[in-house]
Design an enzyme around this catalytic site. Structure first.
Site, PDB file in Angstrom:
ATOM      1  N   GLU A 200       0.528  -0.964  -0.228  1.00 25.42           N
ATOM      2  CA  GLU A 200       0.712   0.248  -0.067  1.00 25.42           C
ATOM      3  C   GLU A 200       1.169   1.331   0.217  1.00 25.42           C
ATOM      4  O   GLU A 200       1.866   1.576   0.628  1.00 25.42           O
ATOM      5  CB  GLU A 200      -1.293   0.288   1.419  1.00 25.42           C
ATOM      6  CG  GLU A 200      -1.806  -1.085   1.204  1.00 25.42           C
ATOM      7  CD  GLU A 200      -3.087  -0.876   2.470  1.00 25.42           C
ATOM      8  OE1 GLU A 200      -2.363  -0.102   2.801  1.00 25.42           O
ATOM      9  OE2 GLU A 200      -4.500  -1.215   2.715  1.00 25.42           O
ATOM     10  N   HIS A 235       2.654   0.034  14.746  1.00 23.49           N
ATOM     11  CA  HIS A 235       0.949  -0.316  14.270  1.00 23.49           C
ATOM     12  C   HIS A 235      -0.100  -1.325  15.133  1.00 23.49           C
ATOM     13  O   HIS A 235      -1.153  -1.209  14.744  1.00 23.49           O
ATOM     14  CB  HIS A 235       1.488  -1.554  13.317  1.00 23.49           C
ATOM     15  CG  HIS A 235       2.068  -0.927  11.855  1.00 23.49           C
ATOM     16  ND1 HIS A 235       1.910   0.750  11.198  1.00 23.49           N
ATOM     17  CD2 HIS A 235       3.124  -1.141  11.767  1.00 23.49           C
ATOM     18  CE1 HIS A 235       2.638   0.014  10.545  1.00 23.49           C
ATOM     19  NE2 HIS A 235       3.717  -0.596  10.500  1.00 23.49           N
ATOM     20  N   ARG A 297     -15.674  -9.418  14.348  1.00 25.17           N
ATOM     21  CA  ARG A 297     -15.278  -9.914  15.482  1.00 25.17           C
ATOM     22  C   ARG A 297     -15.564  -8.375  16.117  1.00 25.17           C
ATOM     23  O   ARG A 297     -15.955  -7.193  15.820  1.00 25.17           O
ATOM     24  CB  ARG A 297     -14.211 -10.501  15.961  1.00 25.17           C
ATOM     25  CG  ARG A 297     -13.056  -9.515  15.453  1.00 25.17           C
ATOM     26  CD  ARG A 297     -11.737 -10.003  15.795  1.00 25.17           C
ATOM     27  NE  ARG A 297     -10.234  -9.600  15.923  1.00 25.17           N
ATOM     28  CZ  ARG A 297      -9.659  -8.409  15.820  1.00 25.17           C
ATOM     29  NH1 ARG A 297     -10.092  -7.284  17.025  1.00 25.17           N
ATOM     30  NH2 ARG A 297      -8.356  -7.849  15.517  1.00 25.17           N
TER      31      ARG A 297
END
Length: 634
Positions: A200, A235, A297
């Protein structure tokens, strides 16, 4: 309605699910490994089943044992929590095939969103904006590097099966690419059993914005507004809040509508999160917000959404899994106030955030805040699982009040002897970018030195510790002696001296006895836990009385490379006899779900290599020994 529920998880999320299930009159069953035999979630559940040894791969990740435990106890449903098997489509299918209710999305929805490359293609077809990048099947290093060159640096390498911050590497230039690719693929294989990656474009002023969505089996899908999770380290989220600072109504409507489209594209049922990356170089704008991934979830940060909407998301999960429609319509939901969540971890920010393990002899969590935890004073922080102690959540009228409340809450945390990051979290609340609501995912790294500088006890704390040491010594030496004439002077206040050990050094302090006696119980902002343990501003210190007993421990050789914690050596980059430079990577240790690079402390020669790839090592085990270049020359 479900009448009995097995929770296929541990720690704070298991306790969180148990609380709601009990309020709904549902019987709860916990599962536990050897390490968790006396854990809080085991004690809170109505019933508990042992499922295996301490390593997650031999217990919490063994789906057959989870299903067998449900059958054994007569559970009607299984709730996976988050992590572990929560996004495992095969496990979800096995639960359904066993005639049990799966509290989560359909297996096909999990599969559709489980691989980041396929999910992005699906989102493009659904009209959801995605980040520019490479999603191809050709995974050769040559092709991936060529695509990275085409996209332009910096780029982000992401494991297609990744999650939780795992399997992600930022690459700043072409020279770093192959090394970062190998590291990312190695971590992806170990964590997810899948080495495939995507690329990305790296957003230079990124904000991490996510939208809570919910669907039912009757075709209804809605959103519960957005969260901002931009304060991250490696992250991994550290602070989350709702709503996102600086989000105007038009942008909110656009991003939430895109999230609903994403959920409908996979016929989504249950709780889920659609995550976006925003280019915030000129504020938040729907034209510069791109889809990243969907988490199928419940999320760790779900409490902030609950706080601003008044919704119990676990209750909604259980109702939807029981076949009911969503309890509310979209127009019935609104934002009330501002909520912030901080993740309190057993780690030492001053030492590279190394996880800390051991028994929590002292644990003080804040009052006036929502605290979600799976431990209590006396619990063990195990090396086998994520080192989270608790989630601290505050909800106030506006963001400024919430920030102030969170800083106060973090400053009142105390834990010993396990290290924790409460003082680091309190400092985050004082960062100018955070206060202004303009933080990005790089803000922590931008200020990392100031944020992680080891806290030192204040002069006031040293004085308080000296007073405590002095009076404890008097009581120990002669508990019946009167203190009225101690330090008596005709022309000055009564004074005495005490010596402390502060970070291994002797510190002498002078005490005003009269003031010390008067103020001893009125110390503001400091806690005295006895035995020389004090807490202040979220940091806990040992400040014992100095003992001149001639003892002392020899320090390790300067060139000894010791294991900072128990773990597995997953890569060795050098051999005995190799010449190395200061800062050069020697090996990589995997521990507590993270990779830790061990580097040369100075230039020299690898005089001894005591660890090999694949070896399991204990804390402070000798892994290598570097002999300095100067010594070699002499």
């Amino acid at each position: 309605m479900i009448r009995s529920l097995l929770i296929a998880n541990r720690g704070e999320i298991a306790c969180r699910i148990i609380r709601t299930a009990r309020a709904m009159g549902i019987r709860t069953i916990a599962v536990y490994s050897d390490a968790d035999a006396t854990a809080l979630h085991v004690r809170q559940a109505d019933e508990a089943v042992h499922i295996g040894p301490s390593p997650a791969a031999e217990s919490y990740l063994v789906g057959e044992r989870i299903v067998a435990a449900a059958k054994q106890t007569g559970a009607e449903a299984i709730h996976p929590g988050y992590g572990f098997l929560s996004e495992n489509a095969d496990f979800a299918q096995s639960v359904l095939d066993s005639g049990l209710i799966w509290v989560g999305p359909r297996p096909e929805s999990i599969r559709a969103m489980g691989l980041k490359d396929a999910a992005k293609k699906l989102m493009e077809d659904a009209g959801v904006p995605v980040t520019p990048g490479y999603l191809g099947e050709d995974q050769s290093p040559e092709t991936l590097r060529a695509e990275a060159d085409r996209i332009g640096y910096p780029v982000l390498i992401k494991a297609v099966a990744g999650g939780g911050g795992k399997g992600m590497r930022k690459v700043d230039n072409a020279q770093q690419f192959l090394e970062m690719l190998q590291s990312c693929q190695r971590e992806a294989k170990a964590s997810f059993g899948n080495m495939q990656v995507l690329l990305e474009k790296w957003i230079t002023s990124p904000r991490h914005i996510e939208v809570q969505i919910f669907g039912d089996s009757h075709g209804n899908v809605l959103h519960l507004f957005e969260r901002d999770c931009s304060l991250q380290r490696r992250h991994q989220k550290v602070i989350e809040e709702a709503p996102a600072p600086g989000m105007d109504e038009a942008t909110r409507e656009a991003i939430c509508a895109a999230a609903v489209r994403a959920a409908k594209a996979v016929d989504y049922v249950g709780a889920g999160t659609v995550e976006f990356i925003a280019d915030a170089s000129d504020g938040l704008d729907a034209e510069r917000i791109f889809f990243m991934e969907m988490n199928t979830r419940l999320q760790v940060e779900h409490p902030v959404t609950e706080e601003i909407t008044g919704v119990d998301l676990v209750e909604w999960q259980l109702r939807v899994a029981s076949g009911e429609e969503l309890p509310r319509k979209q127009e019935e939901l609104s934002i009330n106030g501002h909520a912030i969540e901080a993740r309190l971890y057993a780690e030492d920010p001053a030492k590279g955030f190394l996880p800390s393990t051991g028994r929590l002899d002292i644990l003080q969590l804040p009052h006036g805040a929502r605290v979600e935890t799976g431990v209590a004073e006396g619990s063990e922080i195990s090396p086998f699982y994520d080192p989270m102690i608790a989630k601290i959540v505050v909800h106030r009228h506006d963001r400024a009040e919430a920030v102030e409340a969170m800083e106060t809450a973090c400053r009142t945390v105390a834990a010993w002897p396990v290290k924790n990051n409460a003082w680091f979290l309190a400092r985050l609340m004082r960062m100018p970018e955070y206060d202004a609501g303009t933080m990005t995912t790089g803000s922590i790294n931008d200020h990392i030195d100031a944020l992680t500088a080891a806290p030192a006890p204040s002069g006031g704390m040293i004085a308080a510790a000296a007073e405590a040491a002095f009076f404890d010594h008097v009581a120990w030496e002669n508990s019946s002696r009167e203190t009225g004439l101690m330090g008596f002077r005709l022309n000055a206040p009564r004074r005495a001296a005490a010596s402390l050990t502060v970070e291994g050094e002797r510190v002498d302090a002078c005490i005003d006895i009269d003031l010390a006696q008067e103020w001893r119980d009125e110390r503001i902002g400091r806690e005295d836990f006895g035995n020389g343990i004090f807490a202040e501003d979220g940091a806990t210190f040992a400040l014992p009385a100095f003992r001149a007993d001639g003892g002392g421990a020899a320090s390790a050789h300067d060139g000894d490379i010791l294991a900072p914690m128990p773990g597995k050596v997953i890569a060795v980059d050098v051999a005995e006899g190799d010449m190395v430079e200061a800062g050069q990577r020697l090996m990589v240790l995997e521990a507590m779900k993270m990779e830790h690079a061990l580097t040369a402390p100075f230039s020299g020669t690898v005089a001894e290599l005591a660890a090999s790839e694949g070896a399991q090592v204990q804390v402070e085990a000798l892994l290598a020994r570097i002999e300095s270049a100067e010594k070699v020359e002499n």
